[in-house]
Design a protein around this motif. Structure first.
Motif, PDB file in Angstrom:
ATOM      1  N   UNK A  27      12.326   0.646  -8.254  1.00 16.30           N
ATOM      2  CA  UNK A  27      13.140   1.038  -7.097  1.00 16.30           C
ATOM      3  C   UNK A  27      12.274   1.466  -5.914  1.00 16.30           C
ATOM      4  N   UNK A  28      11.223   2.214  -6.189  1.00 12.26           N
ATOM      5  CA  UNK A  28      10.335   2.647  -5.116  1.00 12.26           C
ATOM      6  C   UNK A  28       9.659   1.451  -4.445  1.00 12.26           C
ATOM      7  N   UNK A  29       9.227   0.495  -5.246  1.00  9.95           N
ATOM      8  CA  UNK A  29       8.584  -0.701  -4.692  1.00  9.95           C
ATOM      9  C   UNK A  29       9.591  -1.548  -3.931  1.00  9.95           C
ATOM     10  N   UNK A  30      10.798  -1.656  -4.466  1.00  9.24           N
ATOM     11  CA  UNK A  30      11.786  -2.536  -3.838  1.00  9.24           C
ATOM     12  C   UNK A  30      12.222  -2.030  -2.459  1.00  9.24           C
ATOM     13  N   UNK A  31      12.151  -0.751  -2.221  1.00  5.83           N
ATOM     14  CA  UNK A  31      12.474  -0.244  -0.883  1.00  5.83           C
ATOM     15  C   UNK A  31      11.614  -0.939   0.169  1.00  5.83           C
ATOM     16  N   UNK A  32      10.360  -1.123  -0.143  1.00  7.37           N
ATOM     17  CA  UNK A  32       9.443  -1.750   0.806  1.00  7.37           C
ATOM     18  C   UNK A  32       9.669  -3.262   0.870  1.00  7.37           C
ATOM     19  N   UNK A  33      10.038  -3.871  -0.240  1.00  8.98           N
ATOM     20  CA  UNK A  33      10.369  -5.298  -0.230  1.00  8.98           C
ATOM     21  C   UNK A  33      11.605  -5.559   0.624  1.00  8.98           C
ATOM     22  N   UNK A  34      12.604  -4.726   0.475  1.00  7.48           N
ATOM     23  CA  UNK A  34      13.823  -4.879   1.274  1.00  7.48           C
ATOM     24  C   UNK A  34      13.534  -4.691   2.766  1.00  7.48           C
ATOM     25  N   UNK A  35      12.674  -3.752   3.087  1.00  2.93           N
ATOM     26  CA  UNK A  35      12.335  -3.514   4.489  1.00  2.93           C
ATOM     27  C   UNK A  35      11.641  -4.712   5.112  1.00  2.93           C
ATOM     28  N   UNK A  36      10.982  -5.529   4.292  1.00  4.55           N
ATOM     29  CA  UNK A  36      10.242  -6.685   4.802  1.00  4.55           C
ATOM     30  C   UNK A  36      11.112  -7.912   5.015  1.00  4.55           C
ATOM     31  N   UNK A  55       0.840  -1.204   0.000  1.00  2.00           N
ATOM     32  CA  UNK A  55       0.000   0.000   0.000  1.00  2.00           C
ATOM     33  C   UNK A  55       0.873   1.251   0.000  1.00  2.00           C
ATOM     34  N   UNK A  56       1.890   1.248   0.850  1.00  2.00           N
ATOM     35  CA  UNK A  56       2.818   2.381   0.896  1.00  2.00           C
ATOM     36  C   UNK A  56       3.632   2.466  -0.390  1.00  2.00           C
ATOM     37  N   UNK A  57       4.006   1.307  -0.933  1.00  2.00           N
ATOM     38  CA  UNK A  57       4.761   1.295  -2.190  1.00  2.00           C
ATOM     39  C   UNK A  57       3.930   1.897  -3.316  1.00  2.00           C
ATOM     40  N   UNK A  58       2.660   1.523  -3.373  1.00  2.00           N
ATOM     41  CA  UNK A  58       1.778   2.062  -4.407  1.00  2.00           C
ATOM     42  C   UNK A  58       1.614   3.569  -4.250  1.00  2.00           C
ATOM     43  N   UNK A 113       2.619   6.298  -7.103  1.00  2.00           N
ATOM     44  CA  UNK A 113       1.597   7.220  -7.597  1.00  2.00           C
ATOM     45  C   UNK A 113       2.031   8.664  -7.368  1.00  2.00           C
ATOM     46  N   UNK A 114       2.633   8.928  -6.224  1.00  2.00           N
ATOM     47  CA  UNK A 114       3.103  10.283  -5.915  1.00  2.00           C
ATOM     48  C   UNK A 114       4.194  10.715  -6.901  1.00  2.00           C
ATOM     49  N   UNK A 115       5.068   9.778  -7.265  1.00  2.00           N
ATOM     50  CA  UNK A 115       6.198  10.103  -8.131  1.00  2.00           C
ATOM     51  C   UNK A 115       5.822  10.122  -9.609  1.00  2.00           C
ATOM     52  N   UNK A 116       4.986   9.179 -10.036  1.00  2.00           N
ATOM     53  CA  UNK A 116       4.721   8.995 -11.464  1.00  2.00           C
ATOM     54  C   UNK A 116       3.300   9.312 -11.882  1.00  2.00           C
ATOM     55  N   UNK A 117       2.421   9.570 -10.928  1.00  2.00           N
ATOM     56  CA  UNK A 117       1.022   9.786 -11.257  1.00  2.00           C
ATOM     57  C   UNK A 117       0.295   8.464 -11.438  1.00  2.00           C
ATOM     58  N   UNK A 118      -0.940   8.543 -11.847  1.00  2.00           N
ATOM     59  CA  UNK A 118      -1.736   7.335 -12.043  1.00  2.00           C
ATOM     60  C   UNK A 118      -1.247   6.570 -13.268  1.00  2.00           C
ATOM     61  N   UNK A 137       6.830  -1.890 -18.571  1.00  2.00           N
ATOM     62  CA  UNK A 137       7.920  -2.671 -19.171  1.00  2.00           C
ATOM     63  C   UNK A 137       8.384  -1.996 -20.460  1.00  2.00           C
ATOM     64  N   UNK A 138       9.686  -1.736 -20.561  1.00  2.00           N
ATOM     65  CA  UNK A 138      10.240  -1.055 -21.724  1.00  2.00           C
ATOM     66  C   UNK A 138      10.153   0.454 -21.665  1.00  2.00           C
ATOM     67  N   UNK A 139       9.580   1.003 -20.608  1.00  2.00           N
ATOM     68  CA  UNK A 139       9.411   2.446 -20.424  1.00  2.00           C
ATOM     69  C   UNK A 139      10.513   2.935 -19.483  1.00  2.00           C
ATOM     70  N   UNK A 140      10.998   4.149 -19.717  1.00  2.00           N
ATOM     71  CA  UNK A 140      12.065   4.689 -18.867  1.00  2.00           C
ATOM     72  C   UNK A 140      11.618   4.858 -17.417  1.00  2.00           C
ATOM     73  N   UNK A 141      10.316   4.913 -17.182  1.00  2.00           N
ATOM     74  CA  UNK A 141       9.814   5.075 -15.824  1.00  2.00           C
ATOM     75  C   UNK A 141       9.837   3.770 -15.028  1.00  2.00           C
ATOM     76  N   UNK A 142      10.093   2.671 -15.705  1.00  2.00           N
ATOM     77  CA  UNK A 142      10.074   1.371 -15.031  1.00  2.00           C
ATOM     78  C   UNK A 142      11.063   1.333 -13.873  1.00  2.00           C
ATOM     79  N   UNK A 143      12.273   1.805 -14.103  1.00  2.28           N
ATOM     80  CA  UNK A 143      13.304   1.751 -13.057  1.00  2.28           C
ATOM     81  C   UNK A 143      12.884   2.546 -11.828  1.00  2.28           C
ATOM     82  N   UNK A 144      12.247   3.673 -12.041  1.00  2.73           N
ATOM     83  CA  UNK A 144      11.776   4.484 -10.911  1.00  2.73           C
ATOM     84  C   UNK A 144      10.751   3.708 -10.106  1.00  2.73           C
ATOM     85  N   UNK A 145       9.756   3.145 -10.795  1.00  6.02           N
ATOM     86  CA  UNK A 145       8.710   2.391 -10.102  1.00  6.02           C
ATOM     87  C   UNK A 145       9.290   1.191  -9.377  1.00  6.02           C
TER      88      UNK A 145
END
Length: 205
Positions: free
Chosen positions: A70-79, A22-25, A29-34, A60-68
């Motif tokens: 990385x943001x999600x992985x922060x929460x995965x690493x914390x878990x 939920x926090x990852x999403x 959303x805050x960084x990339x919009x809907x 997938x294949x979009x330059x924004x993929x890495x941003x998304x």
């Protein structure tokens, strides 16, 4: 069967139950919009988890993929410190022996390597989510695993706990066994299943 491909989260180790998707999403959303939704298989995951994984598929294949990612992985690493092995992991680890195997997961690369090391999973190949591969339920990650193992998809078996794993295996032409983890099965009728990894081990001998 010449090789086995293994989903990671809730198949080998439970990370999802401890990841705040939920926090990852909200971060994404805050960084990339809907980000638009995409059609994906029905699964027992909660909506924030599904949306995070859908976003990675859409981008997938979009330059924004890495941003998304990385943001999600922060929460995965914390878990990871709270992650737990699934029943039968030790027995499966012993049974793998010299059978070529790979982990194929929607987790980020750092989280994948750290959690496998943490729980002592002996697989020579891991294919986490990558910017250059469409994620499950597309077949790309499974096909890449077979390439790295030097086997044909038709000579492999995929083991996973979700319909996303099953559809990826079907798209790649790979056999599939579902792990229900003693919950009601989300797989279509006729899908080969086991209750947990302990029940899988005899099928590998």
């Amino acid at each position: 069967m010449r090789a086995i491909l293994l989903d990671l989260d809730r198949t080998l180790i439970d990370i999802q139950s401890y990841t705040d998707y939920s926090a990852a999403l909200a971060d994404v959303t805050r960084e990339l919009g809907e980000i638009p939704e995409m059609e994906t298989p029905l699964t027992g995951w909660d909506r924030p988890t599904v949306r995070c994984m859908q976003i990675l598929g859409v981008l997938a294949g979009d330059r924004r993929w890495e941003v998304a990612s990385s943001l999600i992985e922060r929460h995965e690493l914390a878990a990871l410190p709270r992650s737990r092995p699934m029943p039968g992991l030790r027995e499966l680890n012993e049974a793998l022996g010299t059978l070529p195997s790979a982990v194929v997961t929607l987790l980020g690369p750092a989280a994948t390597r750290q959690v496998l090391d943490m729980h002592g999973v002996n697989t020579p190949v891991a294919v986490p989510r990558r910017a250059d591969l469409r994620p499950k339920p597309a077949p790309d990650q499974l096909e890449e695993s077979c390439r790295l193992l030097g086997v044909e998809p038709g000579d492999s078996l995929m083991v996973g706990d979700s319909t996303w794993d099953r559809e990826a295996a079907a798209a790649a032409g790979i056999g599939f066994i579902g792990v229900t983890n003693h919950r009601g099965s989300e797989f279509p009728a006729g899908t080969a299943t086991v209750d947990d990894l302990t029940d899988l081990v005899p099928r590998l001998r």
